[in-house]
Motif scaffolding. Structure first.
Motif, mmCIF file in Angstrom:
data_model
loop_
_atom_site.group_PDB
_atom_site.id
_atom_site.type_symbol
_atom_site.label_atom_id
_atom_site.label_comp_id
_atom_site.label_asym_id
_atom_site.label_seq_id
_atom_site.Cartn_x
_atom_site.Cartn_y
_atom_site.Cartn_z
ATOM 1 N N LEU A 209 0.832 -1.208 0.000
ATOM 2 C CA LEU A 209 0.000 0.000 0.000
ATOM 3 C C LEU A 209 0.865 1.257 0.000
ATOM 4 O O LEU A 209 0.524 2.257 -0.645
ATOM 5 C CB LEU A 209 -0.923 -0.010 1.227
ATOM 6 N N LEU A 210 2.012 1.203 0.710
ATOM 7 C CA LEU A 210 2.930 2.346 0.675
ATOM 8 C C LEU A 210 3.490 2.533 -0.729
ATOM 9 O O LEU A 210 3.630 3.671 -1.197
ATOM 10 C CB LEU A 210 4.067 2.128 1.681
ATOM 11 N N TYR A 211 3.808 1.436 -1.396
ATOM 12 C CA TYR A 211 4.295 1.547 -2.777
ATOM 13 C C TYR A 211 3.245 2.208 -3.667
ATOM 14 O O TYR A 211 3.571 3.088 -4.472
ATOM 15 C CB TYR A 211 4.651 0.164 -3.318
ATOM 16 N N ASP A 212 1.981 1.791 -3.520
ATOM 17 C CA ASP A 212 0.904 2.414 -4.306
ATOM 18 C C ASP A 212 0.822 3.912 -4.032
ATOM 19 O O ASP A 212 0.681 4.722 -4.959
ATOM 20 C CB ASP A 212 -0.441 1.760 -3.966
ATOM 21 N N ALA A 213 0.888 4.287 -2.749
ATOM 22 C CA ALA A 213 0.730 5.699 -2.385
ATOM 23 C C ALA A 213 1.884 6.550 -2.925
ATOM 24 O O ALA A 213 1.658 7.632 -3.500
ATOM 25 C CB ALA A 213 0.632 5.835 -0.863
ATOM 26 N N ILE A 214 3.120 6.079 -2.760
ATOM 27 C CA ILE A 214 4.267 6.857 -3.240
ATOM 28 C C ILE A 214 4.291 6.885 -4.769
ATOM 29 O O ILE A 214 4.598 7.928 -5.383
ATOM 30 C CB ILE A 214 5.576 6.282 -2.689
ATOM 31 N N ARG A 215 3.987 5.760 -5.403
ATOM 32 C CA ARG A 215 3.961 5.719 -6.876
ATOM 33 C C ARG A 215 2.971 6.747 -7.430
ATOM 34 O O ARG A 215 3.291 7.497 -8.364
ATOM 35 C CB ARG A 215 3.585 4.316 -7.348
ATOM 36 N N LYS A 216 1.760 6.768 -6.855
ATOM 37 C CA LYS A 216 0.757 7.729 -7.349
ATOM 38 C C LYS A 216 1.163 9.169 -7.010
ATOM 39 O O LYS A 216 0.897 10.093 -7.790
ATOM 40 C CB LYS A 216 -0.612 7.402 -6.748
ATOM 41 N N ALA A 217 1.807 9.365 -5.850
ATOM 42 C CA ALA A 217 2.264 10.717 -5.500
ATOM 43 C C ALA A 217 3.320 11.194 -6.495
ATOM 44 O O ALA A 217 3.330 12.370 -6.892
ATOM 45 C CB ALA A 217 2.818 10.726 -4.077
ATOM 46 N N ILE A 218 4.224 10.291 -6.904
ATOM 47 C CA ILE A 218 5.236 10.651 -7.899
ATOM 48 C C ILE A 218 4.579 11.007 -9.228
ATOM 49 O O ILE A 218 4.925 12.013 -9.870
ATOM 50 C CB ILE A 218 6.240 9.492 -8.074
ATOM 51 N N GLU A 219 3.622 10.197 -9.667
ATOM 52 C CA GLU A 219 2.941 10.460 -10.944
ATOM 53 C C GLU A 219 2.170 11.776 -10.898
ATOM 54 O O GLU A 219 2.208 12.565 -11.863
ATOM 55 C CB GLU A 219 2.017 9.294 -11.278
ATOM 56 N N GLU A 220 1.452 12.025 -9.807
ATOM 57 C CA GLU A 220 0.702 13.278 -9.695
ATOM 58 C C GLU A 220 1.652 14.477 -9.617
ATOM 59 O O GLU A 220 1.365 15.546 -10.171
ATOM 60 C CB GLU A 220 -0.195 13.234 -8.457
ATOM 61 N N SER A 221 2.761 14.310 -8.927
ATOM 62 C CA SER A 221 3.742 15.401 -8.833
ATOM 63 C C SER A 221 4.329 15.716 -10.207
ATOM 64 O O SER A 221 4.541 16.893 -10.553
ATOM 65 C CB SER A 221 4.862 15.015 -7.864
ATOM 66 N N HIS A 222 4.603 14.672 -10.999
ATOM 67 C CA HIS A 222 5.115 14.895 -12.349
ATOM 68 C C HIS A 222 4.101 15.666 -13.190
ATOM 69 O O HIS A 222 4.477 16.564 -13.959
ATOM 70 C CB HIS A 222 5.436 13.549 -13.000
ATOM 71 N N THR A 223 2.816 15.323 -13.045
ATOM 72 C CA THR A 223 1.782 16.034 -13.798
ATOM 73 C C THR A 223 1.750 17.507 -13.427
ATOM 74 O O THR A 223 1.665 18.388 -14.307
ATOM 75 C CB THR A 223 0.405 15.394 -13.537
ATOM 76 N N LEU A 224 1.825 17.809 -12.117
ATOM 77 C CA LEU A 224 1.856 19.204 -11.685
ATOM 78 C C LEU A 224 3.110 19.910 -12.188
ATOM 79 O O LEU A 224 3.060 21.075 -12.610
ATOM 80 C CB LEU A 224 1.809 19.277 -10.155
ATOM 81 N N ALA A 225 4.244 19.217 -12.138
ATOM 82 C CA ALA A 225 5.496 19.818 -12.615
ATOM 83 C C ALA A 225 5.417 20.143 -14.099
ATOM 84 O O ALA A 225 5.910 21.200 -14.545
ATOM 85 C CB ALA A 225 6.659 18.869 -12.327
ATOM 86 N N GLU A 226 4.819 19.275 -14.896
ATOM 87 C CA GLU A 226 4.655 19.535 -16.326
ATOM 88 C C GLU A 226 3.736 20.724 -16.556
ATOM 89 O O GLU A 226 3.971 21.551 -17.444
ATOM 90 C CB GLU A 226 4.084 18.284 -17.002
ATOM 91 N N THR A 227 2.684 20.824 -15.747
ATOM 92 C CA THR A 227 1.698 21.893 -15.939
ATOM 93 C C THR A 227 2.276 23.265 -15.596
ATOM 94 O O THR A 227 2.041 24.250 -16.312
ATOM 95 C CB THR A 227 0.450 21.625 -15.072
ATOM 96 N N TYR A 228 3.061 23.350 -14.510
ATOM 97 C CA TYR A 228 3.521 24.646 -14.016
ATOM 98 C C TYR A 228 5.032 24.859 -14.185
ATOM 99 O O TYR A 228 5.591 25.807 -13.631
ATOM 100 C CB TYR A 228 3.139 24.804 -12.537
#
Length: 522
Positions: A209-228
């Motif tokens: 579950l920790l792997y799922d949470a960190i993996r999704k946090a990394i993906e969402e962070s990348h999306t925000l980084a691309e946007t801004y």
């Protein structure tokens, strides 16, 4: 303007009342279509159901709208007509009635001749096709409350079909039960039981579950980084791979089964070291993700853009703490603090003691079935046990169907409070007591009426099995709202299928009477 069902027929279109459905087919589709056809061709029933369907209001859609704008109700008097509510109901009922996915419904809606007639399309002139995304978007517009109201109308229609005078013998499709004379032919006898509807999740451990949470946090962070235009996430895929490598090392290391205590201590130290490396890397990525979130907010990121990231970060912090307490500090995590899915957080760990099924991941659903095999009502049990919902379910069912006078339960619903409270709502309470029986309990449970009705209680397992074949084996929809909507649609679909089965049986019997007795050739 969106309409429930366009009353204006087009060239080549077959009226729904005139659709020929194969009565000899034993497939599920003809039974579902027969039930839907009965709803449409019974004027009073159609008016009531259509009045309910008018409550379905589409959300805004189109290019140039952000997620917040797309979730706002659309004006039904302007814009494209959209999908008619009758079509949404038909396809939703088929999805659950066939226990299938959107891809098969997409194929049936575009290629199945009889189904297209039920949707209001002509055989050859109408080339209308549905897109997969259109079906997904529209079939999620209903609410559990609306399905509950539609279900009440379907059940009452079914009761009208099976109702017969007492002198005419057992009603079509009802239990051939001697207890019919006990409570009256016009009364409803309920059977109540619960079962588990699983959620679509993998088996949970705190490290996966920790792997799922960190993996999704990394993906969402990348999306925000691309946007801004923010730094740090150019190699986000590499970061996920590194995290997975450490997760696998922590997952695969096993505790020693040797009797040598020294070797066991060495193995425990290796386990702690592998988990500590995993926690350190996860903490590093979580810190980077939190910095990205703050930078995005400073650049004016909107709430809907950061909501999911904040959720994954909160799960990651919780799981980091629990793994540290369990593995490094040697604590035992209380069950109430555990989570079993970060994607379906309503998922519960349920052990019902079934043979070969030690645990199920999902939510319990309690159902009330009558003697005609219609599901009168259901209740999704969130962190509740059977004995906590017995009175609530009976009360809610009697509010919808006051004719309910008798209900049977199994021992899991028993409590002294339930025994007393249910007497105020029912004429007969068939609720076996746990443990040793007093003389009064022996007399109550030894009565002929109690034994007859208790013997019939096992039939509710057939209803549960039918619901599981109508989609309630596992719920693919997301979120607690999606779960409740999915369960409510399954109940409606099951009752419409039951309605179609009764109509099919009555039509076949009528046809058999017309043919007359078989005469041998001279």
């Amino acid at each position: 303007m969106r309409t429930v069902k366009n009353p204006q027929m087009s060239f080549g279109q077959v009226d729904i009342a005139d659709i020929q459905i194969n009565l000899k087919s034993r497939d599920d589709i003809p039974q579902l279509l027969l039930g839907l056809q009965h709803i449409y061709t019974t004027p009073e029933l159609r008016e009531r159901v259509f009045a309910l369907l008018e409550q379905v209001i589409p959300t805004r859609s189109g290019a140039g709208l952000n997620e917040a704008e797309r979730n706002q109700p659309a004006d039904p008097n302007r814009g494209r007509p959209g999908m008619e509510q009758w079509k949404i109901l038909v396809l939703g009922v088929l999805r659950l009635g066939l226990n299938t996915d959107y891809d098969r419904i997409h194929e049936l809606a575009n290629q199945h001749k009889t189904l297209r007639q039920m949707l209001g399309h002509s055989d050859w002139f109408d080339e209308t096709e549905y897109s997969l995304q259109t079906l997904k978007d529209n079939l999620q517009l209903f609410t559990p409350e609306l399905f509950d109201q539609i279900n009440q109308e379907v059940v009452r229609a079914g009761h009208t079909l099976v109702k017969k005078k007492p002198s005419a013998g057992p009603a079509v499709g009802s239990d051939s039960l001697a207890a019919a004379t006990v409570v009256g032919a016009d009364k409803l006898r309920g059977r109540c039981d619960s079962f588990v509807v699983e959620t679509d999740v993998h088996f949970p451990t705190d490290i996966n579950l920790l792997y799922d949470a960190i993996r999704k946090a990394i993906e969402e962070s990348h999306t925000l980084a691309e946007t801004y235009g923010l730094p740090d996430w150019r190699q986000y895929r590499h970061n996920i791979r590194r995290l997975k490598q450490q997760y696998r090392k922590a997952q695969q290391i096993k505790r020693s089964t040797r009797r040598d205590e020294a070797k066991q201590v060495v193995r425990e130290q290796a386990i702690q070291q592998a988990h500590q490396h995993y926690l350190n890397l996860a903490t590093e990525y979580l810190g980077k993700s939190e910095r990205t979130l703050q930078q995005a907010l400073a650049h004016g990121a909107l709430a809907y853009e950061t909501e999911s990231l904040q959720s994954y970060q909160a799960y990651a912090r919780l799981l980091l703490n629990q793994i540290d307490r369990r593995v490094i500090q040697g604590e035992t995590i209380p069950h109430a603090e555990k989570i079993f899915s970060i994607f379906e957080p309503h998922t519960e760990w349920i052990s019902k003691g079934k043979a070969g099924v030690p645990v199920e991941l999902g939510l319990k659903v309690c159902v009330m079935e009558d003697q005609h095999r219609f599901i009168l009502h259901h209740h999704v049990m969130e962190k509740q046990t059977d004995d906590k919902v017995a009175v609530t379910l009976v009360t809610e069912t009697r509010r919808r169907f006051p004719e309910l006078t008798v209900t049977s339960f199994d021992k899991g619903f028993h409590s002294a409070a339930n025994q007393e409270a249910l007497k105020n709502h029912l004429e007969q309470v068939i609720l076996p007591k746990k443990g040793r029986l007093s003389e009064a309990d022996k007399a109550r449970e030894g009565s002929e009426t109690f034994k007859q009705l208790r013997h019939q209680h096992a039939a509710v397992e057939s209803a549960i099995n039918a619901l599981e074949h109508n989609g309630l084996d596992i719920c693919p929809d997301h979120g607690i709202d999606g779960f409740k909507r999915y369960v409510a649609l399954a109940v409606v679909s099951r009752n419409i299928k039951r309605l179609g089965a009764i109509l099919r049986q009555q039509a076949l019997e009528k046809e058999k009477r017309k043919r007359g007795p078989y005469q041998k050739a001279a």
